[in-house]
Design a protein around this motif. Sequence first.
Motif, PDB file in Angstrom:
ATOM      1  N   LEU A 370       0.916  -1.100  -0.219  1.00 28.11           N
ATOM      2  CA  LEU A 370      -0.082   0.154   0.045  1.00 28.11           C
ATOM      3  C   LEU A 370       0.899   1.236  -0.007  1.00 28.11           C
ATOM      4  N   ARG A 371       2.045   1.237   0.757  1.00 27.39           N
ATOM      5  CA  ARG A 371       2.994   2.459   0.764  1.00 27.39           C
ATOM      6  C   ARG A 371       3.401   2.721  -0.686  1.00 27.39           C
ATOM      7  N   GLU A 372       3.650   1.387  -1.342  1.00 27.28           N
ATOM      8  CA  GLU A 372       4.369   1.832  -2.633  1.00 27.28           C
ATOM      9  C   GLU A 372       3.109   2.486  -3.570  1.00 27.28           C
ATOM     10  N   ARG A 373       2.338   1.800  -3.475  1.00 29.45           N
ATOM     11  CA  ARG A 373       0.860   2.242  -4.401  1.00 29.45           C
ATOM     12  C   ARG A 373       0.671   3.508  -4.130  1.00 29.45           C
ATOM     13  N   ARG A 374       0.497   3.972  -2.877  1.00 23.21           N
ATOM     14  CA  ARG A 374      -0.027   5.340  -2.399  1.00 23.21           C
ATOM     15  C   ARG A 374       1.074   6.441  -3.044  1.00 23.21           C
ATOM     16  N   ASP A 375       2.304   6.243  -2.640  1.00 21.21           N
ATOM     17  CA  ASP A 375       3.510   6.879  -3.082  1.00 21.21           C
ATOM     18  C   ASP A 375       3.609   7.195  -4.663  1.00 21.21           C
ATOM     19  N   HIS A 376       3.208   5.918  -5.422  1.00 27.93           N
ATOM     20  CA  HIS A 376       3.500   5.944  -6.875  1.00 27.93           C
ATOM     21  C   HIS A 376       2.415   6.774  -7.598  1.00 27.93           C
ATOM     22  N   LEU A 377       1.062   6.877  -6.840  1.00 25.96           N
ATOM     23  CA  LEU A 377       0.104   7.546  -7.454  1.00 25.96           C
ATOM     24  C   LEU A 377       0.200   9.045  -7.247  1.00 25.96           C
ATOM     25  N   ILE A 378       0.648   9.446  -6.036  1.00 21.35           N
ATOM     26  CA  ILE A 378       0.882  10.638  -5.551  1.00 21.35           C
ATOM     27  C   ILE A 378       1.979  11.355  -6.584  1.00 21.35           C
ATOM     28  N   ARG A 379       2.974  10.470  -6.862  1.00 21.63           N
ATOM     29  CA  ARG A 379       4.145  10.961  -7.707  1.00 21.63           C
ATOM     30  C   ARG A 379       3.548  11.409  -9.068  1.00 21.63           C
ATOM     31  N   GLU A 380       2.658  10.451  -9.720  1.00 18.49           N
ATOM     32  CA  GLU A 380       2.221  10.830 -10.988  1.00 18.49           C
ATOM     33  C   GLU A 380       1.253  11.715 -11.210  1.00 18.49           C
ATOM     34  N   THR A 389      -5.692  19.151  -6.141  1.00 21.65           N
ATOM     35  CA  THR A 389      -5.032  19.586  -4.814  1.00 21.65           C
ATOM     36  C   THR A 389      -5.167  18.281  -3.872  1.00 21.65           C
ATOM     37  N   LEU A 390      -4.054  17.795  -3.653  1.00 25.81           N
ATOM     38  CA  LEU A 390      -4.004  16.622  -2.544  1.00 25.81           C
ATOM     39  C   LEU A 390      -4.415  17.087  -1.334  1.00 25.81           C
ATOM     40  N   THR A 391      -5.333  16.868  -0.676  1.00 26.91           N
ATOM     41  CA  THR A 391      -5.662  17.454   0.657  1.00 26.91           C
ATOM     42  C   THR A 391      -4.579  16.888   1.893  1.00 26.91           C
ATOM     43  N   HIS A 392      -4.071  15.739   1.844  1.00 23.80           N
ATOM     44  CA  HIS A 392      -2.918  15.466   2.811  1.00 23.80           C
ATOM     45  C   HIS A 392      -2.708  13.995   2.168  1.00 23.80           C
ATOM     46  N   LYS A 393      -1.566  13.549   2.715  1.00 23.05           N
ATOM     47  CA  LYS A 393      -1.020  12.176   2.418  1.00 23.05           C
ATOM     48  C   LYS A 393      -1.547  11.314   3.412  1.00 23.05           C
ATOM     49  N   PRO A 394      -2.493  10.446   3.365  1.00 26.83           N
ATOM     50  CA  PRO A 394      -3.165   9.428   4.145  1.00 26.83           C
ATOM     51  C   PRO A 394      -1.966   8.615   4.942  1.00 26.83           C
ATOM     52  N   ALA A 395      -2.120   8.312   6.067  1.00 24.70           N
ATOM     53  CA  ALA A 395      -1.032   7.403   6.898  1.00 24.70           C
ATOM     54  C   ALA A 395      -1.705   6.016   6.793  1.00 24.70           C
ATOM     55  N   GLY A 396      -2.846   5.940   6.165  1.00 24.98           N
ATOM     56  CA  GLY A 396      -3.344   4.204   6.096  1.00 24.98           C
ATOM     57  C   GLY A 396      -4.692   4.454   5.345  1.00 24.98           C
ATOM     58  N   GLY A 397      -5.266   3.422   5.108  1.00 28.62           N
ATOM     59  CA  GLY A 397      -6.424   3.245   4.095  1.00 28.62           C
ATOM     60  C   GLY A 397      -6.224   2.801   2.805  1.00 28.62           C
ATOM     61  N   ARG A 441     -12.265  10.850  -5.211  1.00 28.94           N
ATOM     62  CA  ARG A 441     -11.978  10.016  -4.412  1.00 28.94           C
ATOM     63  C   ARG A 441     -10.926   9.081  -5.450  1.00 28.94           C
ATOM     64  N   LEU A 442      -9.631   8.656  -5.183  1.00 31.63           N
ATOM     65  CA  LEU A 442      -8.745   8.000  -6.082  1.00 31.63           C
ATOM     66  C   LEU A 442      -8.635   6.784  -5.266  1.00 31.63           C
ATOM     67  N   ASN A 443      -8.865   5.518  -5.465  1.00 31.46           N
ATOM     68  CA  ASN A 443      -8.418   4.246  -4.634  1.00 31.46           C
ATOM     69  C   ASN A 443      -7.034   3.652  -5.283  1.00 31.46           C
ATOM     70  N   PHE A 444      -6.031   3.760  -4.311  1.00 32.27           N
ATOM     71  CA  PHE A 444      -4.776   3.197  -5.081  1.00 32.27           C
ATOM     72  C   PHE A 444      -4.609   1.754  -4.386  1.00 32.27           C
TER      73      PHE A 444
END
Length: 466
Positions: A370-380, A389-397, A441-444
């Motif tokens: 999940l960390r890899e997927r979250r960070d990958h999508l945020i980078r793209e 505008t990303l409201t925040h970087k979620p710590a989970g979910g 909402r985007l599901n990573f």
Amino acid sequence: MSHDSSSRRVVDGLRTLITSSTAGMQLPSTRALAATHGVGPVTVQHAIRQLVGEGLVETRPGSGNFVARTRAPQISDYSWQTTSLGPSRVDANPIGSSMLTVTADTISLHSGYPTDELLPLRQIRGALSRAARSSLAARRPHTAGLGELREWFAHELTTGGATTVRDSDVLITPGGQSALSSTFRALAGPGDAIVMESPTYWGAIAAAKQAGLTVVPVARGTHAPDPDDLATAFELSGARLFYAQPHFANPTGALWSDAERQSIMKVVRDHGVFVIEDDWAHDFGIDKDVTPLAANDPDGHVIYVRSLTKSTSPALRVAAVVARGPARRRIETDRTIDDLYVSGILQAAAVDVLTQPSWVTHRRNVRELLRERRDHLIRELGTHAPELTLTHKPAGGLNLWLRLPEGFDSETFATRCLTHGLSISPGAEWFPAEPTAAYIRLNFGGSHPDRFEEAARILADQLVPK
């Protein structure tokens, strides 16, 4: 050649193919059809949708498109039901976009469920096989659930908390949605108020309305609701229930801080009400692990709901409600009347999976994926669609919550993305009141992480004024 003429050419070609094919035969993939007719995949998808509407093609999620099986036409008159049923208790379309079924070629960032890679499928298959061969295959389980499973949920809450939770406090239900519906019905009646964070889970909004409750929203962004706002909502509405997601909320991914948890619980206790804690993402912590409110609730103000469906398998519809005192008895009564009991085979399979050492290893692996997927999508998104505008970087979910630029409508934007092969969830459906802005909402945690760059480019293209 114009888009309309290209689409007509593909439709005509497919009609010819269908005429010479047998019912149920699989059609070529979107990419193959695009290459055959010299058009883009979007044109092919338009043609397929037209033929689906005409009843010539069937779409099967995850499998592809097929020649429709012919059915005898049937015309029925259901107009009598309008008078018989009376006014609807829910919105015209209460089902959220996360339940939408799309074609296999569509980039799916809308789903509420994690992909197979994030599930312990091998363990699930083995556990179901063993449970099916056990005595539970022919035995009715206790209405409250298997003792071993109830004990596991109780132990999970007791570990690390100050409250002693007994297995007799636990009720097993067929999924988290069922747990919420029963809790709402059991603890409030039609016309009563229920306070909800805004935005929040669409399924909870729909369940409350289905139960005839009046939803009272309190604003929530990347933090918990303001305690004063919550107190005012209780005082003005007379609500006895507060539905909340303190941890990795759906859709925002937001997390209450320790100070916010204490402030919220003080308001709850001062007003003598219940907080229904939906711990849906308990197993999806990335940067943080959390302790549920129910683990430190000596007086029974917290009704705790935790589902295993998303973290184990969509086929394992098993969840738990933890409650104490008269509230628990009311919920158990509703559950028994509604479903009598939950399949013993499913409960036994859940116990099997959860008590194996491989469960701990699986959760650790899921955290990294999940960390890899979250960070990958945020980078793209940052590279190709910085206008979002990303409201925040979620710590989970499983989700990212993004704001659209001024002037955009989330539902219109989602529809346009879908026509270009990308499914997303519009933010409007997650608000129990009017949306404060346009969000998506985007599901990573779903399918197609290899297509995150393509998804970001589609989003960017739809942000360009047309």
